[in-house]
Scaffold this active site. Structure first.
Site, mmCIF file in Angstrom:
data_model
loop_
_atom_site.group_PDB
_atom_site.id
_atom_site.type_symbol
_atom_site.label_atom_id
_atom_site.label_comp_id
_atom_site.label_asym_id
_atom_site.label_seq_id
_atom_site.Cartn_x
_atom_site.Cartn_y
_atom_site.Cartn_z
ATOM 1 C CG ASN A 1 -2.047 -1.039 1.261
ATOM 2 O OD1 ASN A 1 -2.092 -1.825 0.268
ATOM 3 N ND2 ASN A 1 -2.714 -1.460 2.030
ATOM 4 C CB THR B 1 -16.868 39.303 -29.481
ATOM 5 O OG1 THR B 1 -17.481 40.280 -30.269
ATOM 6 C CG2 THR B 1 -15.548 39.852 -28.902
ATOM 7 C CE LYS C 1 -12.440 17.777 -47.368
ATOM 8 N NZ LYS C 1 -13.492 16.910 -46.855
ATOM 9 C CD GLU D 1 -11.048 17.295 -38.370
ATOM 10 O OE1 GLU D 1 -11.813 18.046 -38.967
ATOM 11 O OE2 GLU D 1 -10.799 16.102 -38.771
ATOM 12 C CE1 TYR E 1 -4.440 0.302 -2.635
ATOM 13 C CE2 TYR E 1 -5.210 -1.808 -1.790
ATOM 14 C CZ TYR E 1 -4.767 -0.964 -2.986
ATOM 15 O OH TYR E 1 -4.682 -1.382 -4.092
HETATM 16 N N1 ARG Z 1 -2.016 -3.276 -7.647
HETATM 17 C C1 ARG Z 1 -2.188 -2.420 -6.476
HETATM 18 C C2 ARG Z 1 -2.671 -1.219 -6.887
HETATM 19 O O1 ARG Z 1 -2.343 -0.838 -7.993
HETATM 20 C C3 ARG Z 1 -1.069 -2.525 -5.439
HETATM 21 C C4 ARG Z 1 -1.294 -2.437 -4.062
HETATM 22 C C5 ARG Z 1 -1.901 -3.693 -3.704
HETATM 23 N N2 ARG Z 1 -2.376 -3.662 -2.128
HETATM 24 C C6 ARG Z 1 -3.011 -4.698 -1.604
HETATM 25 N N3 ARG Z 1 -3.146 -4.532 -0.343
HETATM 26 N N4 ARG Z 1 -3.629 -5.703 -2.463
HETATM 27 O O2 ARG Z 1 -3.278 -0.575 -5.990
#
Ligand code: ARG
Length: 459
Positions: A110, A155, A284, A291, A318
């Site tokens: 994490n 404008t 063309k 674009e 996380y």
């Molecule tokens: N592939 C994961 C991501 O991109 C990495 C972190 C994974 N962490 C976990 N606790 N599974 O976020």
């Protein structure tokens, strides 16, 4: 390839669930940052006596070899791995055994992924800044060569008052100044290192987080809250917003180039190298690059909306949802880079049809305000002057001519205040040259602006 967390499980992951969970397909591009972070982490572990310094050195030197091997093609990143973090750790362990298994001491994927993404984004921001700077220098040289190229300013997409091409380009130069300021603000705000936050609650090892932060070049030191560290993607959202604004500016610019390149306007001709043809219509020459830039803008906005939406329901800290930050962000980063690069090439080679621009300014009554101002300067109240010139414009429009084409008697039919000097007063040159308020297109003011832009690009 064995995953990093098999111990607790009796059964292997279902093959398609494994595939669903994998991020290696898109996070493999983080290999250099992952290694950079691991090198700093291993160095710190050794310095702090958490692992033996001999093992720390062994890890660091093997990680550097792994990086070199990936870059030379000796080592292929295996798409069997769950993610880039698992892959590199697995290769390391395969190559140096137990020492490799100690690398992850006091670290979680994490904080690892939070760091990798931050490092990658930081580098990417600096690349974008360079690309914008190149575009600005192309714009500056267009400005330098066109302080006397008169054109209509618009404008409502209706001809309004005369400006110069230099002035028009200067407007975009300013937008890109703000874009670059935004990039540098983001870099400042994100300049704290999340490594050492662990899974979410720090670790019980005596990590020196300031050391890893400084090894990795974070001037703001380590992040202050470990839960925020692993769940913060604000900097990425900030960046996607900055990219969206860059794209919005490029898209407006593209829109103008497309209009200017149309047969009806013919203000510019896009170089052959930056146009394409039609498979059926031989005549063309299409502005596809402009674009596509306009078109890809939606995609970059989409990335911003996507990540904002992903993040809005995530409880601390996380959660795997956050893995969804990568594909959209990488796509936005890549596409914006391509757009700036191609747009710059197109502008470097474009031809401005200066005479067409000037003629267009003359034929669209862009000097009507100046004709009214002429009367005002001779004592006529502005409202009356406005109405006198309005009647002259109507007459010219019906007779299909410009104000400059009227004979003095014709001017005098509407107001006898008009004298021979009216022609000088409403000439394109006078109209532009006498606009000398700060930020206006008059030559003197424009040269001041150009001087500022020159200095700006030097710093
Ligand atoms: N592939 C994961 C991501 O991109 C990495 C972190 C994974 N962490 C976990 N606790 N599974 O976020």
């Amino acid at each position: 390839m064995a995953n990093l967390w098999g111990g607790r499980f009796k059964e292997a992951t279902d093959a398609s669930a494994y595939r669903f969970n994998q991020s290696i397909f898109f996070d493999k591009r983080l290999y250099a940052e992952d290694i950079e972070g691991s090198v700093a982490h291993a160095t710190m572990l050794g310095k702090c006596g958490i692992i033996p310094s001999s093992e720390s050195e062994e890890i660091v030197s093997e990680l550097k070899k792994i990086k070199a091997d990936i870059e030379s093609g000796v080592l292929m990143i295996s798409e069997d791995a769950e993610d880039i973090h698992s892959f590199i750790e697995a290769v390391l362990t395969e190559r140096i055994g137990d020492a490799g298994k100690r690398l992850h001491t006091g670290r979680s994927r994490n904080d690892q992924v939070a760091l990798d993404m931050k490092l990658y984004t930081g580098k990417n921001i600096k690349e974008k800044d360079e690309l914008l700077k190149e575009l600005q220098s192309v714009l500056l040289s267009i400005m330098e060569n066109n302080t006397d190229t008169f054109m209509p300013g618009f404008t409502h997409l209706q001809k309004a008052q005369p400006v110069t091409l230099a002035h028009h380009m200067g407007a975009y130069f300013e937008m890109f100044i703000r874009d670059r300021q935004r990039l540098s603000d983001i870099l400042k705000r994100m300049d704290q290192c999340p490594l050492g936050a662990g899974a979410l609650a720090g670790t019980t090892y005596g990590l020196d987080r300031s050391l890893t932060a400084s090894l990795l070049g974070f001037e703001g030191g380590p992040t202050r809250n470990s839960m925020d560290s692993v769940s913060d993607r604000d900097y990425l959202i900030d960046y996607l917003e900055a990219l969206s604004l860059i794209m919005m500016h490029l898209s407006r610019f593209s829109e103008e180039i497309i209009i200017w390149n149309s047969n009806e306007y013919s203000f510019v001709e896009i170089d052959d190298r930056y146009s394409t043809g039609s498979s059926i219509m031989p005549q063309k020459k299409n502005p596809d690059i402009a674009e596509l830039v306009r078109g890809k803008t939606g995609r970059v906005y989409g990335a911003l909306m996507s990540l904002l939406t992903t993040m809005k329901g995530i409880p601390l800290a996380y959660d795997k949802d956050m893995q969804e930050d990568k594909e959209v962000s990488f796509d936005a980063m890549d596409n914006t880079a391509d757009c700036i690069r191609e747009f710059t090439g197109m502008m470097k080679t474009i031809t401005f049809n200066k005479d067409v621009m000037e003629k267009s300014a003359k034929n669209g009554f862009t000097n009507a305000t100046d004709a009214a101002d002429y009367l005002v300067k001779k004592g006529v109240p502005f409202r009356d002057a406005h109405s006198v010139v309005g009647r002259l414009v109507l007459k010219c429009a019906m007779e299909n001519k410009a104000l400059d084409d009227l004979k003095l008697e014709e001017f005098k039919e509407e107001s006898d205040v008009f004298e021979e000097d009216i022609y000088e007063a409403i000439s394109m040159k006078t109209c532009v040259e006498s606009r000398l308020t700060a930020g206006a297109p008059g030559r003197e003011k424009m040269m001041e602006a150009i001087g500022y832009y020159r200095e700006y690009l030097k710093n």
